[in-house]
Write a protein that holds these residues in place. Structure first.
Motif, mmCIF file in Angstrom:
data_model
loop_
_atom_site.group_PDB
_atom_site.id
_atom_site.type_symbol
_atom_site.label_atom_id
_atom_site.label_comp_id
_atom_site.label_asym_id
_atom_site.label_seq_id
_atom_site.Cartn_x
_atom_site.Cartn_y
_atom_site.Cartn_z
ATOM 1 N N ILE A 350 0.795 -0.887 0.114
ATOM 2 C CA ILE A 350 -0.152 -0.234 -0.189
ATOM 3 C C ILE A 350 0.837 1.247 0.586
ATOM 4 O O ILE A 350 0.500 2.626 -0.821
ATOM 5 C CB ILE A 350 -0.938 0.080 1.220
ATOM 6 N N LEU A 351 2.102 1.379 0.807
ATOM 7 C CA LEU A 351 2.825 2.251 1.252
ATOM 8 C C LEU A 351 3.556 2.493 -0.566
ATOM 9 O O LEU A 351 4.040 3.792 -0.652
ATOM 10 C CB LEU A 351 3.438 1.896 1.563
ATOM 11 N N ILE A 352 4.163 1.532 -1.292
ATOM 12 C CA ILE A 352 4.902 1.353 -2.680
ATOM 13 C C ILE A 352 3.726 2.602 -3.267
ATOM 14 O O ILE A 352 4.093 2.904 -3.806
ATOM 15 C CB ILE A 352 5.473 -0.020 -2.813
ATOM 16 N N ALA A 353 3.015 1.871 -3.329
ATOM 17 C CA ALA A 353 1.644 2.560 -4.465
ATOM 18 C C ALA A 353 1.239 4.165 -4.228
ATOM 19 O O ALA A 353 1.415 3.969 -4.991
ATOM 20 C CB ALA A 353 0.037 1.035 -4.644
ATOM 21 N N TRP A 354 1.713 4.492 -3.082
ATOM 22 C CA TRP A 354 0.749 5.509 -2.541
ATOM 23 C C TRP A 354 2.298 6.155 -2.736
ATOM 24 O O TRP A 354 2.407 7.290 -3.389
ATOM 25 C CB TRP A 354 0.850 5.443 -0.874
ATOM 26 N N MET A 355 3.142 5.825 -2.807
ATOM 27 C CA MET A 355 4.636 6.616 -3.523
ATOM 28 C C MET A 355 4.638 7.225 -4.570
ATOM 29 O O MET A 355 5.356 7.812 -4.901
ATOM 30 C CB MET A 355 6.276 5.881 -2.438
ATOM 31 N N ILE A 356 4.529 5.756 -5.765
ATOM 32 C CA ILE A 356 4.473 5.808 -6.958
ATOM 33 C C ILE A 356 3.591 6.886 -7.329
ATOM 34 O O ILE A 356 4.204 8.247 -8.552
ATOM 35 C CB ILE A 356 3.999 4.536 -7.581
ATOM 36 N N ALA A 357 2.187 7.036 -6.877
ATOM 37 C CA ALA A 357 1.402 7.775 -7.416
ATOM 38 C C ALA A 357 1.770 9.095 -7.069
ATOM 39 O O ALA A 357 1.274 10.192 -7.961
ATOM 40 C CB ALA A 357 0.620 7.151 -7.062
ATOM 41 N N ALA A 358 2.036 9.419 -5.654
ATOM 42 C CA ALA A 358 2.854 10.924 -5.232
ATOM 43 C C ALA A 358 4.005 11.450 -5.909
ATOM 44 O O ALA A 358 3.390 12.549 -6.167
ATOM 45 C CB ALA A 358 3.010 10.047 -3.203
ATOM 46 N N ALA A 359 4.567 10.062 -5.808
ATOM 47 C CA ALA A 359 5.966 10.568 -6.802
ATOM 48 C C ALA A 359 5.863 11.615 -8.642
ATOM 49 O O ALA A 359 6.515 12.913 -8.651
ATOM 50 C CB ALA A 359 7.192 9.532 -7.320
ATOM 51 N N LEU A 360 4.261 10.646 -9.209
ATOM 52 C CA LEU A 360 4.463 11.231 -10.236
ATOM 53 C C LEU A 360 3.037 12.206 -10.141
ATOM 54 O O LEU A 360 3.497 13.292 -11.101
ATOM 55 C CB LEU A 360 3.688 9.824 -11.121
ATOM 56 N N ARG A 361 2.666 12.387 -9.417
ATOM 57 C CA ARG A 361 1.788 13.611 -9.037
ATOM 58 C C ARG A 361 2.360 14.226 -8.313
ATOM 59 O O ARG A 361 2.047 16.077 -9.557
ATOM 60 C CB ARG A 361 1.003 14.044 -7.835
ATOM 61 N N VAL A 362 3.418 15.094 -8.315
ATOM 62 C CA VAL A 362 4.595 16.141 -7.768
ATOM 63 C C VAL A 362 5.018 15.967 -9.145
ATOM 64 O O VAL A 362 5.867 17.896 -9.347
ATOM 65 C CB VAL A 362 4.962 15.276 -6.824
ATOM 66 N N THR A 363 6.007 15.381 -9.806
ATOM 67 C CA THR A 363 6.486 15.423 -11.310
ATOM 68 C C THR A 363 5.778 16.023 -12.443
ATOM 69 O O THR A 363 6.307 16.578 -13.385
ATOM 70 C CB THR A 363 7.008 14.294 -11.761
ATOM 71 N N LEU A 364 4.343 15.884 -12.310
ATOM 72 C CA LEU A 364 3.394 15.980 -13.637
ATOM 73 C C LEU A 364 2.204 16.698 -13.266
ATOM 74 O O LEU A 364 2.122 16.868 -13.923
ATOM 75 C CB LEU A 364 2.754 13.931 -14.136
ATOM 76 N N GLY A 365 2.142 16.991 -12.375
ATOM 77 C CA GLY A 365 0.673 17.495 -11.811
ATOM 78 C C GLY A 365 -0.755 17.020 -11.955
ATOM 79 O O GLY A 365 -1.255 17.387 -10.775
ATOM 80 N N SER A 366 -0.736 16.601 -13.245
ATOM 81 C CA SER A 366 -2.034 16.378 -12.781
ATOM 82 C C SER A 366 -2.693 14.893 -12.185
ATOM 83 O O SER A 366 -1.972 13.866 -12.014
ATOM 84 C CB SER A 366 -3.252 15.607 -14.430
ATOM 85 N N ALA A 367 -4.081 14.912 -11.355
ATOM 86 C CA ALA A 367 -3.603 13.508 -9.939
ATOM 87 C C ALA A 367 -4.470 12.887 -11.679
ATOM 88 O O ALA A 367 -4.114 11.688 -11.620
ATOM 89 C CB ALA A 367 -5.249 14.292 -9.739
#
Length: 451
Positions: A350-367
Motif C-alpha cells: 500500500i505504501l509502495i503504491a502511494w509513493m509511486i502515485a505521489a512521485a508522479l503527482r509531484v512531477t506531472l501535476g495532473s492527479a
C-alpha cells in the motif's frame, strides 16, 4: 535499465506538459511510443500495446464517465444542486457555515466531476465568505476538500474507476472503503484545517460569475439528495447484499439441494454492483423525478445530453493515452521489474503504491495522469495478492492527490478563482491536498489489518 528508461520517459512527459505546454494527450501518446521502442518492444509490439491500452482502458469506462457527466448535468440544470446548497447553508453563520458548505461539497461532489462542481460551488463560496466575514481561502478549503476527496476516492469519478479496472478491484468495495476513508479526510483537511487559516488575508474572488439559468420551480430537497446519491446507494446496497448472501448457490432442504432462484442468480451475476447499471438507473430516475418536479420535460433534458457529454471528450482521450503508456509498461515487463525492485525494500504494498502515485503527482501535476501511470507501474502489486486491490486503488488515488503545486491546473484554478497569491495558495490548497493524501494513506494502512 527499464527503471532508467521509465524515469527518462516520465521526465520527458514532465518536460512536454509543463515546459513546452503540450497537451497531455499528445505528450502521453508520444512518450508511450518512445518508451515502447526504447524498451525493445519494436514498432509492431509497441503499437499493439498502445492499441490494447487504449481499448482496454476505455472499455466500459467510457460509458460510465459519460453517464456520470449526464447525471451531473441533470442535477445542476434542474436546480437540484442549488436546492441542496440552500438547504444546508441557510441559517448558518460564522464558523458553522464551514460545516454546511463541507457537506454541500460532498453531496454535490459525488455526482459531479471535479471541475464542473468547482465552478458551480465557487460563487457560493465567495458569497458565503462575504456573509460570514471569514477569509475566502478558509471557506474555500472547507468546501473544496469534499470535491477533492470524491474526485480521488469515490467511483464513478475517472481516477478511482480507472484504477479499479486496472487492478481488478470490486467497485462496490472501493466505494464503501472510500466513504470510510473519505469522512475523516474531509473533516481533517476541511473544516478543521480551515480553522488554522483564520488569520489569512481577506481576498475577493478575481472572477465574475454568471448564474446558470434554472427552472422557475425547483425540486424538493429530499428528491434532490436522493437523485444525487442514487448510484452510490445502489452500489453500496448491492455490495451489502452480495456480502450477506455470500455467493451461496444452493440451500440444503432435507436431502435435496434446491436453487435459491432468481435472487441468487441476480446477486451472483454482479449486476447489483455494476457501476454502469447504477449510473444508468440514476440518470433515468433523475430525469423523471427532478425533471417532473422542476417542470422540465424529459425530452428537453435528453436534448442537453450532447452538451453535457462534450467536455468528456478531452478527459477520455487523456485517459486513453494514459492507458496506452500503462500498457507499454506492462507488456514490456517494466512494471514487474520496478515492483520487484521496490519489494526489495520490504515496504508495505500500500505504501509502495502511494509513493509511486505521489512521485508522479509531484512531477506531472495532473492527479488523473499520475493515477493512470501509477496504476500501470503498480499493477503487479494487485496481481500478487499481497494487499487488497480495493485498498491499493484508494492508496493510489490518495497518492495522486498529494502536494499539488504550480504544475497542477487545479492549483491555478483555486488561486485565480479566490484571488490568492502563490504563497497563500500553497498555504491553503497545497496543504489541504496533502492532508487528504496522508489521511488516505494511513487510513488504507489501518484498514489493511481488518479487511
Amino acid at each position: 535499465m527499464p527503471i532508467l528508461i521509465t524515469f527518462i520517459a516520465v521526465l520527458a512527459l514532465l518536460g512536454l506538459i509543463i515546459g513546452l505546454k503540450w497537451h497531455p494527450f499528445i505528450a502521453l501518446v508520444l512518450v508511450a511510443i518512445g518508451a515502447g521502442l526504447a524498451l525493445g518492444m519494436g514498432p509492431e509490439g509497441t503499437m499493439t500495446a498502445v492499441g490494447n491500452g487504449v481499448g482496454g482502458t476505455l472499455g466500459g469506462l467510457a460509458i460510465i464517465l459519460g453517464l456520470g457527466a449526464v447525471l451531473g448535468g441533470v442535477v445542476a440544470e434542474t436546480g437540484a444542486a442549488k436546492v441542496i446548497t440552500d438547504k444546508l447553508v441557510a441559517g448558518r453563520e460564522g464558523m458553522s457555515i464551514l460545516w454546511g458548505l463541507c457537506l454541500v461539497g460532498f453531496l454535490i461532489g459525488i455526482p459531479l466531476f471535479y471541475t464542473v462542481a468547482f465552478v458551480m460551488m465557487a460563487p457560493i463560496i465567495i458569497s458565503a465568505a462575504e456573509k460570514a466575514k471569514l477569509p475566502l481561502a478558509m471557506v474555500a478549503v472547507a468546501t473544496v476538500v469534499s470535491l477533492s476527496v470524491t474526485h480521488g476516492f469515490l467511483p464513478p469519478h475517472p481516477a478511482p474507476m480507472l484504477i479499479s479496472n486496472t487492478y481488478g478491484a470490486d467497485i462496490g468495495k472501493v466505494l464503501m472503503y472510500g466513504l470510510i476513508l473519505g469522512v475523516p479526510s474531509v473533516i481533517l483537511a476541511g473544516p478543521l484545517l480551515a480553522r488554522t487559516m483564520r488569520n489569512m488575508p481577506h481576498t475577493k474572488g478575481a472572477l465574475t460569475f454568471k448564474e446558470t439559468d434554472l427552472p422557475d420551480k425547483l425540486p424538493s430537497f429530499g428528491a434532490a439528495v436522493f437523485c444525487a446519491l442514487l448510484p452510490v446507494l445502489l452500489l453500496a446496497a448491492g455490495t451489502l447484499v452480495q456480502g450477506l448472501v455470500g455467493g451461496a448457490e444452493e440451500v440444503e432442504v432435507g436431502s435435496e439441494a434446491i436453487r435459491q432462484g432468481f435472487f441468487t442468480d441476480l446477486v451472483q451475476s454482479g449486476l447489483l454492483t455494476d457501476a454502469t447499471i447504477a449510473l444508468l438507473i440514476g440518470v433515468l430516475v433523475a430525469m423523471f423525478v427532478l425533471g417532473g418536479q422542476s417542470g422540465t420535460p424529459v425530452a428537453k433534458l435528453m436534448g442537453r445530453v450532447g452538451k453535457q457529454l462534450a467536455p468528456m471528450a478531452a478527459v477520455l482521450l487523456i485517459i486513453a493515452a494514459g492507458g496506452a503508456f500503462k500498457q507499454v509498461l506492462v507488456d514490456s515487463g517494466t512494471s514487474d521489474y520496478i515492483v520487484q525492485v521496490l519489494e526489495g525494500f520490504n515496504a508495505n504494498p500500500i505504501l509502495i503504491a502511494w509513493m509511486i502515485a505521489a512521485a508522479l503527482r509531484v512531477t506531472l501535476g495532473s492527479a488523473t495522469v499520475a493515477a493512470i501511470t501509477a496504476a500501470g507501474i503498480a499493477l503487479p502489486l494487485a496481481q500478487s495478492g499481497a494487499a487488497s486491490p480495493e485498498l491499493l486503488v484508494l492508496a493510489t488515488g490518495a497518492g495522486s492527490l498529494t502536494l499539488s503545486h504550480v504544475n497542477d491546473t487545479g492549483f491555478w484554478l483555486f488561486k485565480e478563482y479566490f484571488g490568492l497569491t502563490v504563497p497563500q495558495t500553497l498555504r491553503s490548497w497545497t496543504m489541504m491536498e496533502t492532508v487528504v493524501s496522508l489521511v488516505g494513506l494511513f487510513g488504507c494502512l489501518g484498514l489493511s489489518y481488518v479487511v
